[in-house]
Design an enzyme around this catalytic site. Structure first.
Site, PDB file in Angstrom:
ATOM      1  N   ALA A 108     -10.727   5.254  74.208  1.00  0.00           N
ATOM      2  CA  ALA A 108      -9.627   6.162  74.688  1.00  0.00           C
ATOM      3  C   ALA A 108      -8.440   5.805  73.333  1.00  0.00           C
ATOM      4  O   ALA A 108      -8.685   4.779  72.873  1.00  0.00           O
ATOM      5  CB  ALA A 108      -8.970   6.203  76.019  1.00  0.00           C
ATOM      6  N   LYS A 109      -7.456   6.799  73.441  1.00  0.00           N
ATOM      7  CA  LYS A 109      -6.455   6.539  72.439  1.00  0.00           C
ATOM      8  C   LYS A 109      -5.126   7.479  73.056  1.00  0.00           C
ATOM      9  O   LYS A 109      -5.580   8.540  73.587  1.00  0.00           O
ATOM     10  CB  LYS A 109      -6.604   6.839  71.215  1.00  0.00           C
ATOM     11  CG  LYS A 109      -5.786   5.868  70.304  1.00  0.00           C
ATOM     12  CD  LYS A 109      -6.208   4.587  70.231  1.00  0.00           C
ATOM     13  CE  LYS A 109      -5.415   3.764  69.099  1.00  0.00           C
ATOM     14  NZ  LYS A 109      -6.054   2.518  68.560  1.00  0.00           N
TER      15      LYS A 109
END
Ligand code: GLU
Length: 418
Positions: A108-109
């Site tokens: 994720a980011k």
């Protein structure tokens, strides 16, 4: 940052690598679709009142790329150029990075399109709390765990933990890279830089060379660059130059990195360091200094078509995310430069995060020596896997890293019955 190419956006450029790995692995079209798309993309508007009483609105993002191997994991970046496509690219890179080092996380980011250097502490805290509030239902210690990235730090992580805790109750494992006096671990602070040094040592061994006495140039003296330089110095490499925005410190006899760190801690600049020679960035391009090992450890695309021909290093270890543009990457590859890609070289950071998360969940603190040993185990076995794939397919470390990452995620997807 990841450089878009003439035809590809940053996410498209990462997917080109995923497709190439899928070709080598013989992965069919339906699974490729799974590997090259994001599971969830969230964009939020973040209104907040600045110190002058004015209302401002920023854009925040959290992208969950792929979660077949575990909860989503990845940093949150505060930078004025953050946009959805770049966050998707970085989220995808986290998926492969976590798979390469074999930790039980997906990728994720997150990010906010703000310049953190222009915010006061109070403004930064207000914006951070608003962001956590806006994504509160999609994150969780077994759902999606945030961490620092460009423009964020342990202090911001402490505010995130508090903001989440106000809604859901005490939950230290919601975020890693926290302050040491707030359920963080001392090991997370230098984990990325230490991992860079460990992987450098292992890559040299993989090629029947030794780190001791090798000359090293480090670009960037922030959290990654300073600790990479320190640990390479402690492993008996000779750090002959260190550069950052303030200029370059150079000493052919080897820089005493501990001393330089103490100077930087006090002065917040490399300027005025009494040993070796100092040059401004205009006088000396750190990328062109002759050395065995170059470690770009600050921003993205610092090695590009304009300076790639000056690079004389035999090895480039990517401490930063995406420091080499695709064009420079191709050129240097043809010249025989050995490039160790970011998703392997800087993965020590997220491995350190995994240790912090595990300790928070266990409510148990590990010894420092134990963490260092464990980190070396994870980095070494990641390199072994990547090196084996490189040999098997006759490809470079970057392509091989994608092969390892993509294969592990693909196998997990199949095992889940997808
Ligand atoms: N932001 C770091 C990275 O790009 C660390 C992520 C994490 O620890 O979750 O790898």
């Amino acid at each position: 940052m990841i450089q878009p190419t003439a035809k590809l956006t940053p996410f498209g450029a990462v997917n080109a690598r995923v497709n190439r790995a899928s070709d080598l692995l013989g992965i069919k079209e339906n699974y490729r679709k799974l590997l090259t798309s994001c599971w969830r993309e969230t964009k939020v508007s973040l209104p907040f009142t600045d110190d002058k009483g004015e209302m401002r609105v920023y854009e925040g993002y959290r992208v969950q790329h792929n979660g077949v191997r575990g909860p989503y994991k990845g940093g949150v970046r505060y930078h004025p150029e953050v946009d959805l496509d770049e966050v998707k690219a970085l989220a995808s890179l986290m998926t492969w990075k976590c798979a390469i080092v074999n930790i039980p996380f997906g990728g994720a980011k997150g990010g906010i399109n703000v310049d953190p250097t222009k915010l006061s502490d109070r403004e930064m805290q207000t914006l951070t709390r608003r962001f956590v509030y806006s994504v509160k239902n999609m994150i969780g210690p077994y759902k999606d765990i945030m961490a620092p990235d460009m423009g964020t730090n342990p202090k911001v992580m402490g505010w995130m933990m508090d903001a989440y805790g106000l809604i859901h109750g005490y939950t230290p494992a919601i975020v890693t890279g926290k302050p040491v006096n707030l359920d963080g671990t001392p090991d997370r602070l230098d984990a990325t830089g230490l991992g860079v040094a460990m992987i450098t040592r292992r890559v040299l061994e993989d090629r029947k060379e030794f780190l001791s006495g090798k000359t090293v140039v480090v670009q960037g003296f922030g959290n990654v660059g300073s600790f990479a330089a320190l640990h390479l110095h402690r492993m008996n490499a000779k750090v002959i130059a260190i550069g950052d925005v303030s200029g370059v410190v150079r000493d052919p006899r080897g820089i005493d990195v501990e001393k330089l760190m103490a100077h930087f801690e006090a002065k917040r600049t490399l300027v005025g360091y009494p040993e070796g020679e100092f040059a401004t960035r205009e006088q000396l391009d750190v990328m062109g200094i002759e050395c065995d090992i170059l470690v770009p450890a600050a921003l993205g695309h610092v090695i590009h078509s304009g300076n790639m021909e000056k690079v004389k290093a035999r090895y480039i270890i990517e401490g930063a995310n995406g420091p080499i543009t695709p064009e420079a990457d191709d050129y240097l590859g043809r010249q025989g430069t050995i490039i160790v890609p970011d998703i392997l070289a800087n993965a020590g950071g997220v491995v350190g995060s995994y240790f912090e998360w595990a300790q928070n969940i266990q409510v148990h603190h590990w010894e420092r020596a134990e963490s260092k040993l464990e980190l070396d185990k994870f980095m070494s076995s990641a390199l072994l896997g990547v090196s084996a794939a490189a040999k098997k397919f006759g490809i470079n470390y970057r392509e091989a890293a994608f092969v390892v990452g993509v294969d592990r995620v693909y196998q997990a997807a199949v095992a889940r019955g997808h």
